[in-house]
Enzyme design. Structure first.
Site, mmCIF file in Angstrom:
data_model
loop_
_atom_site.group_PDB
_atom_site.id
_atom_site.type_symbol
_atom_site.label_atom_id
_atom_site.label_comp_id
_atom_site.label_asym_id
_atom_site.label_seq_id
_atom_site.Cartn_x
_atom_site.Cartn_y
_atom_site.Cartn_z
ATOM 1 N N LYS A 75 0.829 -1.203 0.000
ATOM 2 C CA LYS A 75 0.000 0.000 0.000
ATOM 3 C C LYS A 75 0.865 1.256 0.000
ATOM 4 O O LYS A 75 0.614 2.203 -0.742
ATOM 5 C CB LYS A 75 -0.937 -0.004 1.207
ATOM 6 C CG LYS A 75 -1.863 1.212 1.263
ATOM 7 C CD LYS A 75 -2.789 1.171 2.482
ATOM 8 C CE LYS A 75 -3.872 0.145 2.306
ATOM 9 N NZ LYS A 75 -4.902 0.214 3.399
ATOM 10 N N GLU A 102 10.131 -5.742 4.023
ATOM 11 C CA GLU A 102 10.413 -7.024 3.386
ATOM 12 C C GLU A 102 10.053 -6.992 1.902
ATOM 13 O O GLU A 102 10.798 -7.497 1.053
ATOM 14 C CB GLU A 102 9.621 -8.143 4.088
ATOM 15 C CG GLU A 102 9.901 -8.285 5.571
ATOM 16 C CD GLU A 102 8.887 -7.551 6.428
ATOM 17 O OE1 GLU A 102 8.601 -8.024 7.531
ATOM 18 O OE2 GLU A 102 8.389 -6.484 5.980
ATOM 19 N N GLY A 130 -5.329 -5.307 5.433
ATOM 20 C CA GLY A 130 -4.556 -6.234 4.611
ATOM 21 C C GLY A 130 -5.109 -7.643 4.622
ATOM 22 O O GLY A 130 -5.193 -8.301 3.581
ATOM 23 N N ARG A 131 -5.515 -8.136 5.797
ATOM 24 C CA ARG A 131 -5.992 -9.518 5.886
ATOM 25 C C ARG A 131 -7.390 -9.692 5.305
ATOM 26 O O ARG A 131 -7.892 -10.809 5.229
ATOM 27 C CB ARG A 131 -5.937 -9.994 7.338
ATOM 28 C CG ARG A 131 -6.667 -9.112 8.323
ATOM 29 C CD ARG A 131 -6.237 -9.438 9.745
ATOM 30 N NE ARG A 131 -6.831 -8.582 10.758
ATOM 31 C CZ ARG A 131 -6.376 -7.393 11.118
ATOM 32 N NH1 ARG A 131 -5.320 -6.881 10.510
ATOM 33 N NH2 ARG A 131 -6.965 -6.696 12.084
ATOM 34 N N GLU A 150 -4.481 -12.017 14.137
ATOM 35 C CA GLU A 150 -4.139 -10.606 13.999
ATOM 36 C C GLU A 150 -5.347 -9.737 14.322
ATOM 37 O O GLU A 150 -5.206 -8.628 14.829
ATOM 38 C CB GLU A 150 -3.627 -10.312 12.584
ATOM 39 C CG GLU A 150 -2.965 -8.946 12.441
ATOM 40 C CD GLU A 150 -2.171 -8.812 11.160
ATOM 41 O OE1 GLU A 150 -1.001 -9.254 11.127
ATOM 42 O OE2 GLU A 150 -2.732 -8.295 10.173
ATOM 43 N N HIS A 206 -1.927 -38.392 10.841
ATOM 44 C CA HIS A 206 -0.665 -39.070 11.123
ATOM 45 C C HIS A 206 0.349 -38.124 11.761
ATOM 46 O O HIS A 206 1.546 -38.425 11.792
ATOM 47 C CB HIS A 206 -0.102 -39.673 9.835
ATOM 48 C CG HIS A 206 -0.989 -40.731 9.257
ATOM 49 N ND1 HIS A 206 -0.870 -42.065 9.570
ATOM 50 C CD2 HIS A 206 -2.039 -40.647 8.409
ATOM 51 C CE1 HIS A 206 -1.788 -42.757 8.927
ATOM 52 N NE2 HIS A 206 -2.515 -41.921 8.223
ATOM 53 N N LYS A 237 8.521 -4.333 13.727
ATOM 54 C CA LYS A 237 9.050 -3.708 12.511
ATOM 55 C C LYS A 237 10.008 -2.572 12.846
ATOM 56 O O LYS A 237 11.083 -2.438 12.244
ATOM 57 C CB LYS A 237 7.892 -3.175 11.655
ATOM 58 C CG LYS A 237 7.032 -4.252 11.012
ATOM 59 C CD LYS A 237 5.948 -3.607 10.160
ATOM 60 C CE LYS A 237 5.092 -4.640 9.462
ATOM 61 N NZ LYS A 237 4.034 -4.028 8.627
#
Length: 545
Positions: free
Chosen positions: A206, A212, A266-267, A352, A383, A511
Protein backbone atom coordinates in the site's frame (compact mmCIF):
# COMPACT_ATOMS: atom_id res chain seq x y z
CA UNK A 1 -14.60 1.05 33.97
CA UNK A 2 -12.92 -2.33 33.82
CA UNK A 3 -15.04 -3.65 36.67
CA UNK A 4 -18.23 -2.99 34.70
CA UNK A 5 -17.12 -4.95 31.66
CA UNK A 6 -19.34 -8.05 31.19
CA UNK A 7 -17.54 -11.36 31.16
CA UNK A 8 -18.77 -14.36 29.24
CA UNK A 9 -17.51 -16.59 32.02
CA UNK A 10 -19.50 -14.63 34.65
CA UNK A 11 -22.82 -14.58 32.77
CA UNK A 12 -25.29 -16.51 35.00
CA UNK A 13 -27.17 -18.19 32.16
CA UNK A 14 -23.96 -19.24 30.39
CA UNK A 15 -22.41 -20.55 33.59
CA UNK A 16 -25.56 -22.47 34.46
CA UNK A 17 -25.63 -24.05 31.01
CA UNK A 18 -21.95 -24.98 31.28
CA UNK A 19 -22.37 -26.48 34.73
CA UNK A 20 -25.37 -28.52 33.63
CA UNK A 21 -23.34 -29.98 30.76
CA UNK A 22 -20.26 -30.82 32.84
CA UNK A 23 -21.45 -34.28 33.83
CA UNK A 24 -23.14 -35.08 30.53
CA UNK A 25 -20.89 -36.49 27.80
CA UNK A 26 -21.64 -35.73 24.19
CA UNK A 27 -22.83 -39.27 23.60
CA UNK A 28 -25.48 -38.81 26.30
CA UNK A 29 -26.74 -35.65 24.59
CA UNK A 30 -27.34 -37.71 21.46
CA UNK A 31 -28.92 -40.53 23.43
CA UNK A 32 -31.34 -38.10 25.11
CA UNK A 33 -32.37 -36.29 21.92
CA UNK A 34 -33.12 -38.26 18.77
CA UNK A 35 -33.43 -35.02 16.78
CA UNK A 36 -30.14 -33.47 17.92
CA UNK A 37 -28.26 -34.01 14.66
CA UNK A 38 -31.10 -32.49 12.63
CA UNK A 39 -31.57 -29.50 14.92
CA UNK A 40 -27.95 -28.55 15.51
CA UNK A 41 -27.14 -27.40 12.03
CA UNK A 42 -27.60 -24.33 9.86
CA UNK A 43 -26.77 -23.38 6.30
CA UNK A 44 -26.17 -20.29 4.22
CA UNK A 45 -24.55 -19.39 0.90
CA UNK A 46 -23.64 -23.00 0.14
CA UNK A 47 -21.92 -23.58 3.52
CA UNK A 48 -23.47 -26.14 5.88
CA UNK A 49 -22.48 -26.02 9.55
CA UNK A 50 -23.10 -29.18 11.59
CA UNK A 51 -22.37 -28.61 15.27
CA UNK A 52 -24.24 -31.37 17.12
CA UNK A 53 -20.86 -32.69 18.30
CA UNK A 54 -20.15 -29.45 20.13
CA UNK A 55 -20.67 -29.55 23.91
CA UNK A 56 -23.78 -27.37 23.87
CA UNK A 57 -27.48 -27.85 24.43
CA UNK A 58 -30.55 -25.69 23.90
CA UNK A 59 -29.92 -23.73 27.10
CA UNK A 60 -26.32 -22.99 26.09
CA UNK A 61 -27.35 -21.83 22.63
CA UNK A 62 -30.11 -19.64 24.04
CA UNK A 63 -27.71 -18.11 26.57
CA UNK A 64 -25.09 -17.42 23.88
CA UNK A 65 -27.65 -15.77 21.61
CA UNK A 66 -28.94 -13.67 24.51
CA UNK A 67 -25.42 -12.61 25.49
CA UNK A 68 -24.71 -11.60 21.87
CA UNK A 69 -27.88 -9.52 21.89
CA UNK A 70 -26.76 -7.75 25.07
CA UNK A 71 -23.44 -7.01 23.35
CA UNK A 72 -25.39 -5.33 20.55
CA UNK A 73 -24.32 -7.80 17.86
CA UNK A 74 -27.19 -6.91 15.54
CA UNK A 75 -26.38 -3.19 15.69
CA UNK A 76 -22.66 -3.85 15.29
CA UNK A 77 -23.30 -5.89 12.15
CA UNK A 78 -25.51 -3.11 10.82
CA UNK A 79 -22.78 -0.55 11.57
CA UNK A 80 -20.17 -2.71 9.85
CA UNK A 81 -22.21 -2.91 6.65
CA UNK A 82 -23.17 0.76 6.78
CA UNK A 83 -19.55 1.83 6.75
CA UNK A 84 -19.46 3.25 10.27
CA UNK A 85 -16.15 3.80 12.08
CA UNK A 86 -15.84 0.30 13.50
CA UNK A 87 -12.03 0.57 13.51
CA UNK A 88 -12.05 3.20 16.24
CA UNK A 89 -8.31 3.29 17.00
CA UNK A 90 -7.52 4.25 13.41
CA UNK A 91 -10.74 6.19 12.75
CA UNK A 92 -11.77 4.01 9.82
CA UNK A 93 -14.56 1.88 8.50
CA UNK A 94 -13.90 -1.78 7.68
CA UNK A 95 -15.80 -2.24 4.47
CA UNK A 96 -14.25 -5.24 2.76
CA UNK A 97 -17.79 -6.44 2.01
CA UNK A 98 -18.16 -3.53 -0.40
CA UNK A 99 -15.35 -5.00 -2.49
CA UNK A 100 -17.80 -7.80 -3.33
CA UNK A 101 -20.47 -5.30 -4.40
CA UNK A 102 -22.54 -5.81 -7.52
CA UNK A 103 -23.37 -2.95 -9.92
CA UNK A 104 -26.27 -0.86 -8.65
CA UNK A 105 -25.55 -1.33 -4.94
CA UNK A 106 -24.78 1.76 -2.88
CA UNK A 107 -21.99 1.49 -0.30
CA UNK A 108 -20.89 4.23 2.06
CA UNK A 109 -17.66 4.47 4.06
CA UNK A 110 -18.09 6.97 6.90
CA UNK A 111 -20.80 8.69 4.87
CA UNK A 112 -18.82 8.86 1.61
CA UNK A 113 -20.05 6.84 -1.34
CA UNK A 114 -17.41 4.34 -2.49
CA UNK A 115 -19.18 1.83 -4.75
CA UNK A 116 -18.41 3.64 -8.00
CA UNK A 117 -14.70 3.81 -7.21
CA UNK A 118 -14.73 0.12 -6.26
CA UNK A 119 -16.31 -0.93 -9.54
CA UNK A 120 -14.00 1.32 -11.58
CA UNK A 121 -10.87 -0.05 -9.89
CA UNK A 122 -12.14 -3.61 -10.16
CA UNK A 123 -12.75 -3.20 -13.88
CA UNK A 124 -9.27 -1.69 -14.35
CA UNK A 125 -7.31 -4.51 -12.72
CA UNK A 126 -9.51 -7.27 -14.14
CA UNK A 127 -9.18 -5.79 -17.61
CA UNK A 128 -5.41 -5.60 -17.17
CA UNK A 129 -5.39 -9.26 -16.17
CA UNK A 130 -7.44 -10.23 -19.21
CA UNK A 131 -5.14 -8.28 -21.53
CA UNK A 132 -2.08 -10.03 -20.09
CA UNK A 133 -3.76 -13.44 -20.33
CA UNK A 134 -4.75 -12.81 -23.94
CA UNK A 135 -1.24 -11.66 -24.89
CA UNK A 136 -2.35 -8.15 -25.76
CA UNK A 137 -0.21 -6.66 -22.99
CA UNK A 138 3.21 -7.93 -23.91
CA UNK A 139 6.73 -8.13 -22.62
CA UNK A 140 9.52 -5.84 -23.77
CA UNK A 141 10.47 -8.16 -26.63
CA UNK A 142 6.89 -8.38 -27.88
CA UNK A 143 6.28 -11.87 -26.53
CA UNK A 144 3.55 -12.98 -24.13
CA UNK A 145 4.00 -13.27 -20.39
CA UNK A 146 3.98 -16.87 -19.22
CA UNK A 147 5.16 -16.25 -15.63
CA UNK A 148 3.92 -13.91 -12.91
CA UNK A 149 5.74 -13.21 -9.65
CA UNK A 150 3.80 -11.49 -6.87
CA UNK A 151 5.90 -9.73 -4.23
CA UNK A 152 4.08 -8.88 -0.99
CA UNK A 153 3.80 -9.98 2.61
CA UNK A 154 1.02 -10.55 5.14
CA UNK A 155 -2.36 -9.79 3.63
CA UNK A 156 -0.70 -8.96 0.32
CA UNK A 157 0.50 -12.56 0.14
CA UNK A 158 -1.54 -14.95 2.28
CA UNK A 159 -4.87 -14.42 0.55
CA UNK A 160 -3.83 -14.46 -3.12
CA UNK A 161 -1.39 -17.32 -2.55
CA UNK A 162 -4.06 -19.36 -0.76
CA UNK A 163 -6.75 -18.78 -3.41
CA UNK A 164 -4.40 -19.61 -6.28
CA UNK A 165 -3.52 -22.89 -4.56
CA UNK A 166 -7.12 -23.70 -3.65
CA UNK A 167 -8.35 -23.15 -7.20
CA UNK A 168 -5.27 -24.51 -8.98
CA UNK A 169 -7.26 -26.83 -11.31
CA UNK A 170 -8.96 -23.75 -12.76
CA UNK A 171 -5.65 -22.10 -13.69
CA UNK A 172 -5.54 -21.38 -17.41
CA UNK A 173 -3.33 -18.30 -17.47
CA UNK A 174 0.31 -17.62 -16.73
CA UNK A 175 1.93 -19.50 -13.86
CA UNK A 176 1.78 -17.35 -10.71
CA UNK A 177 4.39 -17.64 -7.96
CA UNK A 178 4.83 -15.68 -4.75
CA UNK A 179 7.71 -14.09 -2.86
CA UNK A 180 7.04 -12.88 0.69
CA UNK A 181 9.84 -13.82 3.08
CA UNK A 182 12.75 -11.42 3.41
CA UNK A 183 14.87 -14.57 3.55
CA UNK A 184 16.42 -14.43 0.08
CA UNK A 185 16.15 -18.21 -0.18
CA UNK A 186 12.49 -17.91 -1.18
CA UNK A 187 13.29 -15.30 -3.83
CA UNK A 188 16.12 -17.38 -5.23
CA UNK A 189 13.95 -20.49 -5.35
CA UNK A 190 11.18 -18.69 -7.25
CA UNK A 191 13.51 -16.98 -9.73
CA UNK A 192 15.54 -20.10 -10.42
CA UNK A 193 14.76 -21.26 -13.92
CA UNK A 194 12.50 -18.30 -14.76
CA UNK A 195 13.06 -16.46 -18.00
CA UNK A 196 13.05 -12.71 -17.23
CA UNK A 197 11.80 -12.04 -20.76
CA UNK A 198 8.58 -13.94 -20.02
CA UNK A 199 8.05 -12.71 -16.44
CA UNK A 200 5.62 -10.08 -15.17
CA UNK A 201 6.27 -8.86 -11.60
CA UNK A 202 3.61 -7.42 -9.29
CA UNK A 203 4.72 -5.43 -6.25
CA UNK A 204 1.92 -5.29 -3.67
CA UNK A 205 2.46 -2.71 -0.94
CA UNK A 206 0.00 0.00 0.00
CA UNK A 207 2.74 2.46 0.97
CA UNK A 208 5.57 1.09 -1.18
CA UNK A 209 7.63 1.19 1.99
CA UNK A 210 7.02 -2.27 3.48
CA UNK A 211 10.55 -3.36 4.42
CA UNK A 212 10.41 -7.02 3.39
CA UNK A 213 8.43 -6.37 0.22
CA UNK A 214 10.63 -3.55 -1.02
CA UNK A 215 13.84 -5.48 -0.29
CA UNK A 216 12.58 -8.29 -2.48
CA UNK A 217 11.18 -5.90 -5.09
CA UNK A 218 14.52 -4.13 -5.57
CA UNK A 219 16.33 -7.46 -5.80
CA UNK A 220 13.94 -8.76 -8.45
CA UNK A 221 14.18 -5.44 -10.29
CA UNK A 222 17.95 -5.80 -10.47
CA UNK A 223 17.57 -9.41 -11.69
CA UNK A 224 15.27 -8.31 -14.48
CA UNK A 225 17.18 -5.13 -15.45
CA UNK A 226 20.47 -7.00 -15.63
CA UNK A 227 18.92 -9.49 -18.05
CA UNK A 228 16.74 -7.20 -20.16
CA UNK A 229 18.02 -3.68 -19.60
CA UNK A 230 16.68 -0.79 -17.56
CA UNK A 231 14.15 0.19 -20.22
CA UNK A 232 12.32 -3.13 -19.83
CA UNK A 233 11.32 -2.43 -16.22
CA UNK A 234 8.22 -0.41 -17.05
CA UNK A 235 6.85 -3.20 -19.24
CA UNK A 236 7.60 -6.02 -16.80
CA UNK A 237 6.32 -4.51 -13.54
CA UNK A 238 2.91 -3.61 -12.13
CA UNK A 239 1.96 -2.47 -8.64
CA UNK A 240 -0.92 -2.70 -6.21
CA UNK A 241 -0.43 0.42 -4.12
CA UNK A 242 -1.75 3.84 -3.24
CA UNK A 243 1.75 5.35 -3.49
CA UNK A 244 1.72 6.29 -7.16
CA UNK A 245 4.76 8.60 -6.91
CA UNK A 246 6.86 5.95 -5.16
CA UNK A 247 5.82 3.38 -7.75
CA UNK A 248 6.79 5.83 -10.52
CA UNK A 249 10.20 6.34 -8.94
CA UNK A 250 10.59 2.55 -8.98
CA UNK A 251 9.83 2.60 -12.72
CA UNK A 252 6.18 1.53 -12.82
CA UNK A 253 3.83 3.49 -15.06
CA UNK A 254 0.68 5.05 -13.58
CA UNK A 255 -1.61 2.91 -15.71
CA UNK A 256 -0.10 -0.20 -14.15
CA UNK A 257 -0.67 0.90 -10.56
CA UNK A 258 -3.93 -0.32 -8.99
CA UNK A 259 -5.01 1.19 -5.71
CA UNK A 260 -7.19 0.29 -2.76
CA UNK A 261 -8.49 2.12 0.28
CA UNK A 262 -7.60 2.69 3.92
CA UNK A 263 -10.85 0.99 4.96
CA UNK A 264 -9.49 -2.28 3.54
CA UNK A 265 -7.34 -4.11 6.07
CA UNK A 266 -4.56 -6.23 4.61
CA UNK A 267 -5.99 -9.52 5.89
CA UNK A 268 -9.34 -8.63 4.30
CA UNK A 269 -7.90 -7.38 1.00
CA UNK A 270 -7.80 -10.31 -1.44
CA UNK A 271 -11.13 -9.10 -2.84
CA UNK A 272 -9.50 -5.86 -4.00
CA UNK A 273 -6.71 -5.23 -6.53
CA UNK A 274 -4.56 -7.27 -4.12
CA UNK A 275 -6.29 -10.18 -5.85
CA UNK A 276 -4.66 -9.29 -9.20
CA UNK A 277 -2.52 -12.48 -9.12
CA UNK A 278 -5.74 -14.49 -8.74
CA UNK A 279 -7.26 -12.80 -11.78
CA UNK A 280 -4.10 -13.40 -13.81
CA UNK A 281 -4.04 -17.09 -12.95
CA UNK A 282 -7.76 -17.86 -13.14
CA UNK A 283 -9.33 -15.13 -15.25
CA UNK A 284 -12.01 -12.52 -14.73
CA UNK A 285 -14.95 -14.92 -14.65
CA UNK A 286 -13.45 -17.02 -11.85
CA UNK A 287 -12.53 -13.93 -9.82
CA UNK A 288 -16.08 -12.63 -10.17
CA UNK A 289 -17.41 -15.99 -9.00
CA UNK A 290 -15.15 -15.72 -5.93
CA UNK A 291 -16.69 -12.32 -5.21
CA UNK A 292 -20.21 -13.64 -5.82
CA UNK A 293 -19.83 -16.45 -3.30
CA UNK A 294 -18.53 -14.02 -0.69
CA UNK A 295 -21.35 -11.59 -1.47
CA UNK A 296 -23.90 -14.36 -0.93
CA UNK A 297 -22.38 -15.04 2.49
CA UNK A 298 -22.45 -11.31 3.28
CA UNK A 299 -26.20 -11.28 2.61
CA UNK A 300 -26.71 -14.36 4.75
CA UNK A 301 -24.69 -12.91 7.62
CA UNK A 302 -26.50 -9.59 7.47
CA UNK A 303 -30.03 -11.02 7.27
CA UNK A 304 -30.29 -14.48 8.85
CA UNK A 305 -31.42 -14.73 12.51
CA UNK A 306 -28.68 -15.74 14.91
CA UNK A 307 -29.76 -19.37 15.39
CA UNK A 308 -29.74 -19.93 11.62
CA UNK A 309 -26.72 -17.75 10.81
CA UNK A 310 -23.60 -19.75 9.98
CA UNK A 311 -20.92 -17.14 10.86
CA UNK A 312 -22.81 -16.07 13.99
CA UNK A 313 -23.14 -19.64 15.25
CA UNK A 314 -19.47 -20.33 14.50
CA UNK A 315 -18.48 -17.22 16.44
CA UNK A 316 -20.73 -18.10 19.39
CA UNK A 317 -19.35 -21.64 19.54
CA UNK A 318 -15.80 -20.27 19.43
CA UNK A 319 -16.28 -18.01 22.46
CA UNK A 320 -18.18 -20.79 24.28
CA UNK A 321 -15.25 -23.15 23.84
CA UNK A 322 -12.70 -20.48 24.70
CA UNK A 323 -14.29 -18.72 27.63
CA UNK A 324 -16.71 -21.23 29.16
CA UNK A 325 -14.97 -24.53 28.44
CA UNK A 326 -11.40 -23.18 28.64
CA UNK A 327 -10.12 -24.38 25.26
CA UNK A 328 -6.82 -22.68 24.48
CA UNK A 329 -6.70 -23.53 20.79
CA UNK A 330 -8.83 -24.33 17.77
CA UNK A 331 -7.74 -26.94 15.25
CA UNK A 332 -8.83 -26.47 11.65
CA UNK A 333 -8.63 -29.58 9.49
CA UNK A 334 -9.67 -29.12 5.86
CA UNK A 335 -10.14 -32.46 4.12
CA UNK A 336 -8.96 -31.05 0.81
CA UNK A 337 -5.30 -30.92 -0.16
CA UNK A 338 -5.86 -27.72 -2.10
CA UNK A 339 -6.78 -25.94 1.16
CA UNK A 340 -3.31 -26.50 2.60
CA UNK A 341 -2.63 -22.75 2.64
CA UNK A 342 -6.05 -21.95 4.10
CA UNK A 343 -4.63 -22.39 7.61
CA UNK A 344 -2.01 -19.65 7.19
CA UNK A 345 -4.59 -17.24 5.79
CA UNK A 346 -6.94 -18.03 8.65
CA UNK A 347 -4.24 -17.64 11.30
CA UNK A 348 -3.59 -14.09 10.16
CA UNK A 349 -7.29 -13.31 9.87
CA UNK A 350 -8.19 -14.56 13.35
CA UNK A 351 -5.09 -13.99 15.48
CA UNK A 352 -4.14 -10.61 14.00
CA UNK A 353 -7.76 -9.47 14.33
CA UNK A 354 -8.61 -10.80 17.78
CA UNK A 355 -5.24 -11.19 19.46
CA UNK A 356 -5.95 -8.14 21.63
CA UNK A 357 -5.81 -7.40 25.35
CA UNK A 358 -7.61 -4.03 25.38
CA UNK A 359 -11.28 -3.37 24.79
CA UNK A 360 -12.78 -0.67 22.63
CA UNK A 361 -13.30 1.50 25.73
CA UNK A 362 -9.58 1.27 26.62
CA UNK A 363 -10.09 -1.07 29.57
CA UNK A 364 -8.22 -4.35 29.81
CA UNK A 365 -10.06 -7.33 28.35
CA UNK A 366 -11.28 -9.20 31.44
CA UNK A 367 -10.91 -12.67 29.95
CA UNK A 368 -9.15 -14.65 27.26
CA UNK A 369 -9.58 -13.58 23.65
CA UNK A 370 -8.58 -15.51 20.56
CA UNK A 371 -7.62 -19.13 20.84
CA UNK A 372 -4.41 -20.23 19.15
CA UNK A 373 -5.46 -21.44 15.72
CA UNK A 374 -3.57 -24.23 13.98
CA UNK A 375 -4.04 -27.32 11.86
CA UNK A 376 -3.27 -29.06 8.61
CA UNK A 377 -5.06 -30.90 5.86
CA UNK A 378 -6.61 -34.33 6.39
CA UNK A 379 -5.64 -37.08 6.05
CA UNK A 380 -2.05 -35.91 6.63
CA UNK A 381 -2.96 -34.44 10.02
CA UNK A 382 -4.25 -37.80 11.23
CA UNK A 383 -0.67 -39.07 11.12
CA UNK A 384 0.72 -36.03 12.90
CA UNK A 385 -1.16 -34.32 15.74
CA UNK A 386 -4.44 -36.26 15.87
CA UNK A 387 -2.86 -38.57 18.45
CA UNK A 388 -2.78 -35.60 20.81
CA UNK A 389 -6.37 -34.66 19.97
CA UNK A 390 -7.58 -38.15 20.87
CA UNK A 391 -5.48 -38.98 23.96
CA UNK A 392 -3.80 -35.79 25.16
CA UNK A 393 -4.94 -34.33 28.49
CA UNK A 394 -6.14 -31.05 26.93
CA UNK A 395 -9.21 -30.61 24.76
CA UNK A 396 -8.78 -28.87 21.41
CA UNK A 397 -12.02 -28.28 19.48
CA UNK A 398 -11.81 -29.03 15.76
CA UNK A 399 -13.37 -27.49 12.66
CA UNK A 400 -13.53 -30.18 9.98
CA UNK A 401 -13.95 -28.64 6.52
CA UNK A 402 -15.12 -31.02 3.83
CA UNK A 403 -15.85 -30.33 0.15
CA UNK A 404 -18.15 -33.20 -0.80
CA UNK A 405 -17.50 -33.43 -4.53
CA UNK A 406 -13.97 -33.63 -5.90
CA UNK A 407 -12.61 -32.02 -9.04
CA UNK A 408 -10.99 -35.30 -10.11
CA UNK A 409 -12.43 -38.61 -11.28
CA UNK A 410 -11.00 -40.85 -8.57
CA UNK A 411 -14.28 -41.45 -6.78
CA UNK A 412 -12.87 -44.27 -4.68
CA UNK A 413 -10.23 -42.07 -3.05
CA UNK A 414 -12.72 -39.23 -2.57
CA UNK A 415 -14.99 -41.69 -0.77
CA UNK A 416 -12.04 -42.75 1.41
CA UNK A 417 -11.22 -39.10 2.17
CA UNK A 418 -14.81 -38.42 3.24
CA UNK A 419 -14.85 -41.59 5.33
CA UNK A 420 -11.74 -40.48 7.21
CA UNK A 421 -13.15 -37.02 7.90
CA UNK A 422 -16.46 -38.26 9.25
CA UNK A 423 -14.81 -41.06 11.20
CA UNK A 424 -12.40 -38.69 12.96
CA UNK A 425 -15.16 -36.42 14.23
CA UNK A 426 -17.08 -39.49 15.44
CA UNK A 427 -14.00 -40.93 17.14
CA UNK A 428 -13.28 -37.65 18.92
CA UNK A 429 -16.78 -37.70 20.35
CA UNK A 430 -17.21 -41.40 21.17
CA UNK A 431 -13.68 -42.30 22.26
CA UNK A 432 -13.17 -45.84 23.54
CA UNK A 433 -13.62 -46.83 27.15
CA UNK A 434 -11.22 -49.03 29.10
CA UNK A 435 -13.94 -51.68 29.34
CA UNK A 436 -14.46 -51.64 25.56
CA UNK A 437 -10.72 -51.96 24.94
CA UNK A 438 -10.34 -54.74 27.50
CA UNK A 439 -13.23 -56.72 26.02
CA UNK A 440 -11.84 -56.40 22.51
CA UNK A 441 -8.38 -57.50 23.59
CA UNK A 442 -9.70 -60.51 25.45
CA UNK A 443 -11.76 -61.44 22.39
CA UNK A 444 -8.47 -61.49 20.44
CA UNK A 445 -7.08 -64.04 22.91
CA UNK A 446 -5.25 -61.81 25.36
CA UNK A 447 -5.33 -62.88 29.01
CA UNK A 448 -7.38 -60.70 31.40
CA UNK A 449 -4.24 -59.58 33.24
CA UNK A 450 -2.45 -58.56 30.04
CA UNK A 451 -5.61 -56.93 28.70
CA UNK A 452 -5.89 -54.85 31.89
CA UNK A 453 -2.34 -53.55 31.49
CA UNK A 454 -2.82 -52.78 27.79
CA UNK A 455 -6.29 -51.25 28.00
CA UNK A 456 -5.28 -48.11 29.88
CA UNK A 457 -2.86 -47.20 27.09
CA UNK A 458 -5.47 -47.74 24.37
CA UNK A 459 -8.26 -45.90 26.13
CA UNK A 460 -9.56 -42.81 24.31
CA UNK A 461 -11.59 -40.51 26.58
CA UNK A 462 -13.79 -39.07 23.83
CA UNK A 463 -16.12 -36.16 24.58
CA UNK A 464 -13.92 -33.98 22.36
CA UNK A 465 -16.00 -31.33 20.53
CA UNK A 466 -15.97 -30.61 16.81
CA UNK A 467 -17.95 -28.98 14.03
CA UNK A 468 -18.19 -30.19 10.45
CA UNK A 469 -18.41 -27.59 7.70
CA UNK A 470 -19.62 -28.95 4.37
CA UNK A 471 -19.49 -27.34 0.94
CA UNK A 472 -20.67 -28.99 -2.23
CA UNK A 473 -17.38 -28.52 -4.06
CA UNK A 474 -14.22 -26.44 -3.87
CA UNK A 475 -14.88 -24.02 -6.70
CA UNK A 476 -14.50 -20.24 -6.80
CA UNK A 477 -18.05 -19.50 -5.61
CA UNK A 478 -17.97 -21.84 -2.62
CA UNK A 479 -14.44 -20.79 -1.68
CA UNK A 480 -15.55 -17.15 -1.64
CA UNK A 481 -18.43 -18.04 0.65
CA UNK A 482 -16.17 -20.03 2.97
CA UNK A 483 -13.62 -17.20 3.30
CA UNK A 484 -16.31 -14.59 3.95
CA UNK A 485 -17.87 -16.91 6.53
CA UNK A 486 -14.65 -17.03 8.54
CA UNK A 487 -14.21 -13.25 8.17
CA UNK A 488 -17.62 -12.68 9.74
CA UNK A 489 -17.03 -15.34 12.41
CA UNK A 490 -13.96 -13.36 13.43
CA UNK A 491 -16.01 -10.17 13.73
CA UNK A 492 -18.69 -11.88 15.85
CA UNK A 493 -16.08 -12.96 18.38
CA UNK A 494 -14.64 -9.44 18.56
CA UNK A 495 -18.08 -8.04 19.41
CA UNK A 496 -18.58 -10.49 22.28
CA UNK A 497 -15.12 -9.65 23.63
CA UNK A 498 -15.59 -5.92 23.04
CA UNK A 499 -12.38 -5.52 21.04
CA UNK A 500 -11.37 -3.94 17.75
CA UNK A 501 -10.88 -6.64 15.11
CA UNK A 502 -9.44 -4.26 12.53
CA UNK A 503 -6.23 -2.77 13.93
CA UNK A 504 -2.89 -4.55 14.47
CA UNK A 505 -0.65 -2.36 16.56
CA UNK A 506 1.23 -5.37 17.85
CA UNK A 507 2.70 -5.92 14.40
CA UNK A 508 4.32 -2.48 14.31
CA UNK A 509 6.75 -2.66 17.24
CA UNK A 510 8.76 -5.54 15.82
CA UNK A 511 9.05 -3.71 12.51
CA UNK A 512 10.47 -0.62 14.19
CA UNK A 513 12.91 -2.61 16.29
CA UNK A 514 14.06 -4.55 13.22
CA UNK A 515 15.20 -1.27 11.69
CA UNK A 516 17.18 -0.44 14.83
CA UNK A 517 18.81 -3.87 14.92
CA UNK A 518 19.61 -3.62 11.22
CA UNK A 519 21.47 -0.37 11.84
CA UNK A 520 23.52 -2.09 14.53
CA UNK A 521 24.31 -4.97 12.18
CA UNK A 522 25.59 -2.44 9.67
CA UNK A 523 27.93 -0.99 12.28
CA UNK A 524 25.89 2.14 12.99
CA UNK A 525 24.78 3.51 16.33
CA UNK A 526 21.58 1.89 17.58
CA UNK A 527 20.49 2.97 21.05
CA UNK A 528 17.91 1.34 23.25
CA UNK A 529 18.67 -2.34 22.64
CA UNK A 530 18.74 -4.71 25.58
CA UNK A 531 21.90 -6.50 26.71
CA UNK A 532 21.05 -9.87 25.21
CA UNK A 533 20.12 -8.36 21.85
CA UNK A 534 23.46 -6.52 21.88
CA UNK A 535 25.20 -9.81 22.69
CA UNK A 536 23.42 -11.63 19.87
CA UNK A 537 24.32 -8.87 17.42
CA UNK A 538 27.98 -9.19 18.36
CA UNK A 539 27.79 -12.97 18.00
CA UNK A 540 26.37 -12.58 14.48
CA UNK A 541 28.94 -9.94 13.52
CA UNK A 542 31.81 -12.07 14.81
CA UNK A 543 30.55 -15.05 12.81
CA UNK A 544 30.11 -12.95 9.68
CA UNK A 545 33.58 -11.51 10.08
Amino acid sequence: MAGAVPRLSDDPALCAARDALTARPLTALFDDDATRAQRYQCAGAGIDLHYAKQRVDDDAIAALVAFAARCGLHDRIRGLFHGETVNSTEGRAALHMALRATPGEVWLAQGERVDEAILTTRDRFLQFAEEVRAGRIRAADGGAFTEVVNIGIGGSDFGPRMVCAALAPMTDGPRVQFIANVDAAEREQVLAGLDPARTLVIVTSKTFRTQETMANAHSVRRWLAEALGETAVSQHFAAVSTAIEAAAEFGIADDRVFGFWDWVGGRYSLWSAVGLPIALALGRAAFEQLLAGAHAMDDHFRCAPAEHNVPVMMGLLAVWNRNLLGAQSLVVAPYAQRLQRFIGWLQQLEMESNGKGVRLDGAPVPEATTAALWGDVGTNAQHAFFQMLHQGPDTHPVDFILPIRADHDDHEQQRLLIANCLAQSAALMHGRSVAQVRSALEAQGMTPETADRAAVHRHLPGNRPSSTILLERLDAWHLGALLACYEHRTFVQSVLWGINAFDQWGVELGKRLAGNVDRALRGEQAAGLDAETDLLIQRVLNSAG
